[in-house]
Design an enzyme around this catalytic site. Structure first.
Site, mmCIF file in Angstrom:
data_model
loop_
_atom_site.group_PDB
_atom_site.id
_atom_site.type_symbol
_atom_site.label_atom_id
_atom_site.label_comp_id
_atom_site.label_asym_id
_atom_site.label_seq_id
_atom_site.Cartn_x
_atom_site.Cartn_y
_atom_site.Cartn_z
ATOM 1 N N GLU A 157 47.596 42.178 0.904
ATOM 2 C CA GLU A 157 47.466 40.718 0.986
ATOM 3 C C GLU A 157 45.990 40.311 0.883
ATOM 4 O O GLU A 157 45.645 39.316 0.240
ATOM 5 C CB GLU A 157 48.053 40.190 2.305
ATOM 6 C CG GLU A 157 47.931 38.670 2.409
ATOM 7 C CD GLU A 157 48.467 38.076 3.710
ATOM 8 O OE1 GLU A 157 48.728 38.838 4.658
ATOM 9 O OE2 GLU A 157 48.603 36.845 3.768
ATOM 10 N N ARG A 158 45.133 41.098 1.521
ATOM 11 C CA ARG A 158 43.697 40.754 1.501
ATOM 12 C C ARG A 158 43.153 40.828 0.078
ATOM 13 O O ARG A 158 42.331 39.998 -0.320
ATOM 14 C CB ARG A 158 42.933 41.677 2.450
ATOM 15 C CG ARG A 158 43.230 41.291 3.877
ATOM 16 C CD ARG A 158 42.798 42.276 4.933
ATOM 17 N NE ARG A 158 43.388 41.833 6.197
ATOM 18 C CZ ARG A 158 43.739 42.626 7.200
ATOM 19 N NH1 ARG A 158 43.554 43.927 7.114
ATOM 20 N NH2 ARG A 158 44.279 42.123 8.287
ATOM 21 N N ARG A 186 26.421 14.777 -16.701
ATOM 22 C CA ARG A 186 25.911 13.728 -15.819
ATOM 23 C C ARG A 186 24.396 13.547 -15.997
ATOM 24 O O ARG A 186 23.638 14.509 -15.891
ATOM 25 C CB ARG A 186 26.211 14.113 -14.365
ATOM 26 C CG ARG A 186 25.599 13.207 -13.315
ATOM 27 C CD ARG A 186 26.304 11.886 -13.251
ATOM 28 N NE ARG A 186 25.894 11.091 -12.098
ATOM 29 C CZ ARG A 186 26.268 9.836 -11.909
ATOM 30 N NH1 ARG A 186 27.068 9.244 -12.796
ATOM 31 N NH2 ARG A 186 25.862 9.183 -10.861
ATOM 32 N N GLN A 215 15.833 22.007 -11.723
ATOM 33 C CA GLN A 215 15.899 23.384 -11.233
ATOM 34 C C GLN A 215 16.765 23.491 -9.962
ATOM 35 O O GLN A 215 17.428 24.508 -9.737
ATOM 36 C CB GLN A 215 14.490 23.911 -10.957
ATOM 37 C CG GLN A 215 14.445 25.418 -10.944
ATOM 38 C CD GLN A 215 13.044 25.956 -10.803
ATOM 39 O OE1 GLN A 215 12.277 25.503 -9.952
ATOM 40 N NE2 GLN A 215 12.695 26.905 -11.645
ATOM 41 N N GLN A 231 28.691 19.353 -3.962
ATOM 42 C CA GLN A 231 27.309 18.865 -3.892
ATOM 43 C C GLN A 231 26.782 18.531 -5.296
ATOM 44 O O GLN A 231 26.127 17.510 -5.503
ATOM 45 C CB GLN A 231 26.433 19.940 -3.225
ATOM 46 C CG GLN A 231 25.087 19.429 -2.758
ATOM 47 C CD GLN A 231 25.228 18.347 -1.687
ATOM 48 O OE1 GLN A 231 26.193 18.340 -0.928
ATOM 49 N NE2 GLN A 231 24.287 17.415 -1.651
ATOM 50 N N GLY A 264 28.073 15.315 -6.470
ATOM 51 C CA GLY A 264 27.646 14.158 -5.681
ATOM 52 C C GLY A 264 28.846 13.369 -5.161
ATOM 53 O O GLY A 264 29.848 13.961 -4.732
ATOM 54 N N GLY A 299 44.548 37.541 8.138
ATOM 55 C CA GLY A 299 43.574 38.064 9.119
ATOM 56 C C GLY A 299 42.276 37.296 8.976
ATOM 57 O O GLY A 299 41.725 37.207 7.872
HETATM 58 C C1 FAD Z 1 48.598 28.433 5.080
HETATM 59 C C2 FAD Z 1 48.895 29.659 5.868
HETATM 60 C C3 FAD Z 1 49.785 30.603 5.365
HETATM 61 C C4 FAD Z 1 50.126 31.729 6.115
HETATM 62 N N1 FAD Z 1 51.069 32.608 5.638
HETATM 63 C C5 FAD Z 1 51.515 33.610 6.437
HETATM 64 C C6 FAD Z 1 52.622 34.433 6.030
HETATM 65 O O1 FAD Z 1 53.173 34.283 4.932
HETATM 66 N N2 FAD Z 1 53.056 35.379 6.883
HETATM 67 C C7 FAD Z 1 52.488 35.598 8.117
HETATM 68 O O2 FAD Z 1 52.936 36.472 8.837
HETATM 69 N N3 FAD Z 1 51.423 34.837 8.516
HETATM 70 C C8 FAD Z 1 50.932 33.846 7.724
HETATM 71 N N4 FAD Z 1 49.876 33.064 8.134
HETATM 72 C C9 FAD Z 1 49.289 33.294 9.446
HETATM 73 C C10 FAD Z 1 47.861 33.855 9.412
HETATM 74 O O3 FAD Z 1 47.874 35.181 8.997
HETATM 75 C C11 FAD Z 1 47.282 33.660 10.826
HETATM 76 O O4 FAD Z 1 47.035 32.271 10.977
HETATM 77 C C12 FAD Z 1 46.016 34.441 11.048
HETATM 78 O O5 FAD Z 1 46.272 35.815 11.116
HETATM 79 C C13 FAD Z 1 45.305 34.010 12.356
HETATM 80 O O6 FAD Z 1 46.193 33.984 13.427
HETATM 81 P P1 FAD Z 1 46.239 32.677 14.377
HETATM 82 O O7 FAD Z 1 46.360 31.500 13.488
HETATM 83 O O8 FAD Z 1 47.290 32.900 15.396
HETATM 84 O O9 FAD Z 1 44.819 32.624 15.056
HETATM 85 P P2 FAD Z 1 44.325 33.419 16.416
HETATM 86 O O10 FAD Z 1 44.666 34.860 16.288
HETATM 87 O O11 FAD Z 1 44.846 32.679 17.572
HETATM 88 O O12 FAD Z 1 42.781 33.236 16.289
HETATM 89 C C14 FAD Z 1 42.091 32.065 16.707
HETATM 90 C C15 FAD Z 1 40.591 32.345 16.608
HETATM 91 O O13 FAD Z 1 40.227 33.423 17.494
HETATM 92 C C16 FAD Z 1 39.558 34.432 16.761
HETATM 93 N N5 FAD Z 1 39.875 35.756 17.309
HETATM 94 C C17 FAD Z 1 41.101 36.240 17.649
HETATM 95 N N6 FAD Z 1 40.986 37.500 18.086
HETATM 96 C C18 FAD Z 1 39.682 37.829 18.010
HETATM 97 C C19 FAD Z 1 38.908 39.000 18.314
HETATM 98 N N7 FAD Z 1 39.494 40.119 18.762
HETATM 99 N N8 FAD Z 1 37.557 38.981 18.129
HETATM 100 C C20 FAD Z 1 36.958 37.857 17.665
HETATM 101 N N9 FAD Z 1 37.623 36.708 17.367
HETATM 102 C C21 FAD Z 1 38.959 36.711 17.527
HETATM 103 C C22 FAD Z 1 40.052 34.289 15.327
HETATM 104 O O14 FAD Z 1 39.144 34.877 14.407
HETATM 105 C C23 FAD Z 1 40.157 32.774 15.211
HETATM 106 O O15 FAD Z 1 38.903 32.250 14.899
HETATM 107 C C24 FAD Z 1 49.511 31.948 7.384
HETATM 108 C C25 FAD Z 1 48.579 31.004 7.871
HETATM 109 C C26 FAD Z 1 48.277 29.875 7.155
HETATM 110 C C27 FAD Z 1 47.319 28.892 7.736
#
Ligand code: FAD
Length: 382
Positions: free
Chosen positions: A245-246, A271, A282, A339, A342, A367
């Site tokens: 996925e990544r 523009r 530049q 930016q 504008g 993630g």
């Molecule tokens: C448009 C969209 C599509 C998606 N599609 C899918 C999908 O198809 N299937 C699926 O399973 N999921 C999906 N997701 C979910 C997505 O993978 C999660 O939103 C993501 O993994 C983050 O989890 P969370 O939203 O619960 O945030 P949280 O885990 O609650 O994180 C909140 C904040 O805390 C930080 N944080 C958490 N733990 C740590 C740590 N150990 N150290 C430092 N910082 C930390 C995070 O970086 C973040 O800034 C989707 C999300 C969106 C918005």
């Protein structure tokens, strides 16, 4: 930029997909951003030309292809409509490819031809309302009973869930074991199964052509044959799918960066201010140079990750680096495009503001950037 890693077939695929995306996706992208409509016609047409079954062998309706092909697909769709690219990636790779990789022969034969042709839409859910970054913190339960499993719980933010025909979901299958040590498994759930429902499509900041919602399981019975892969292997399979996925999200980001750069360059050459095109300043030239450098760095990261995967090497860290760098760079590149445009960058008549809203997902989905930094630093300190 053309790298020697790409073969003549890859280039042909890229040409075909660019033509497809420019004709079938780009013209309606702005409208879908407003209405949230899904591009059904384009989705089905992509199925007809083999674009929904890359990395799946022809005997299951796929068109074969390697990791580079998937990068090319995501990049070309991402240039035209990042929201549709997100949905197609979730359908083809999160759902379709993990079903191919982990499923048994009967499951492959039953589901893959429907998914690769575009007859059915697939989704894949691990995230829950209370468990995102901490995948091992899921609470969705699958309790064993005669002939199958009883699912209770919820999944959150699942791409394609509102339109899906088949749902692949991770649940706790053995409450006595931690998910990471054999306690979690994936299950295939078909639309219409009693006890399965989806929430209202979520009203998102960007990627608005891609429908996202919650999935709810209330005493939902799943027959034994719908356990996906080996019982207890769910966490490991989830991590493998997240690596892929990544790469996919990185590919969409690359396409979006290319689109942002093309828009900004075209605008800067047209523009005029102070009686000359703004491209002659530049300050603008340096912005374009930074955008192009970030785009090419992102491309190299992605191709390197694809190459590692093709060599059979682990990609966990490389995929995390591609996603971390590419995600943050895509936001910066899209912001720079605004930016350069504008005031015109700030209004919906131009795509620049949509690119930025779409790009904002890249440091969250698959993630967050913090989680990618955890993966990378863990490897450094190992
Ligand atoms: C448009 C969209 C599509 C998606 N599609 C899918 C999908 O198809 N299937 C699926 O399973 N999921 C999906 N997701 C979910 C997505 O993978 C999660 O939103 C993501 O993994 C983050 O989890 P969370 O939203 O619960 O945030 P949280 O885990 O609650 O994180 C909140 C904040 O805390 C930080 N944080 C958490 N733990 C740590 C740590 N150990 N150290 C430092 N910082 C930390 C995070 O970086 C973040 O800034 C989707 C999300 C969106 C918005």
């Amino acid at each position: 930029m053309m790298l020697p890693l790409l073969t003549a077939e890859h280039r042909m695929l890229q040409q075909t997909l660019r033509q497809f995306a420019e004709k079938e996706l780009a013209p309606g992208a702005a409208d879908r951003d407003t209405t949230g409509a899904f591009a059904w016609d384009a989705f089905k047409s992509l199925g007809k030309i083999g674009g929904l079954g890359l990395m799946i062998p022809p005997e299951y309706g796929g068109s074969g292809g390697d990791t580079f092909s998937t990068q090319i697909l995501m990049q070309e769709l991402g240039r035209a409509d990042a929201g549709m690219a997100l949905s197609i990636g979730a359908h083809s790779f999160l759902c379709g490819y993990s079903l191919y990789r982990d499923g048994n022969e009967a499951q492959r034969q039953k589901y893959l031809p429907k998914l690769t042709s575009g007859e059915w839409v697939g989704c894949w859910g691990i995230t829950e309302p209370g468990a995102g970054s901490d995948v091992a913190g899921i609470t969705c339960q699958a309790k064993k009973e005669a002939g199958g499993w009883r699912l209770n719980g919820a999944k959150m933010f699942v791409t394609n869930a509102p339109i899906a025909d088949v749902f692949i979901v991770l649940a706790i299958s053995d409450a006595d074991k931690p998910p990471i040590k054999g306690g979690a498994s994936f299950f295939l759930v078909e639309k219409g199964t009693p006890g399965l429902s989806t929430g209202k499509p979520l009203d998102k900041m960007g990627m608005r052509a891609s429908p996202t919602s919650e999935i709810i399981f209330e005493d939902c019975f799943i027959p034994d044959e719908n356990l996906l892969g080996t019982e207890g292997c769910g966490f490991r399979h989830a991590m493998q799918t997240l690596d892929l996925e990544r790469c996919g999200l990185g590919g969409i980001g690359l396409g979006l960066m290319e689109a942002s750069l093309a828009l900004a360059k075209g605008y800067a050459c047209e523009r005029k201010q102070f009686k000359v095109p703004i491209a002659s300043f530049q300050g603008i030239q340096f912005k374009l140079a930074d955008m192009a450098s970030a785009t090419e760095t992102c491309r190299l990261h992605l191709w390197h990750t694809a190459w590692l995967r093709e060599q059979g090497q682990p990609i966990n860290v490389a995929a995390a680096m591609s996603k971390l760098y590419g995600g943050e760079a895509a936001i910066k590149v899209a912001d720079t495009a605004i930016q350069i445009l504008g005031g015109y960058g700030y209004i919906k008549e131009f795509a620049a503001e949509r690119y930025l809203r779409d790009a904002r997902l890249f440091t969250i989905g698959g993630g967050t950037s913090d989680i990618q930094r955890l993966i990378i630093s863990r490897e450094i300190l190992r």
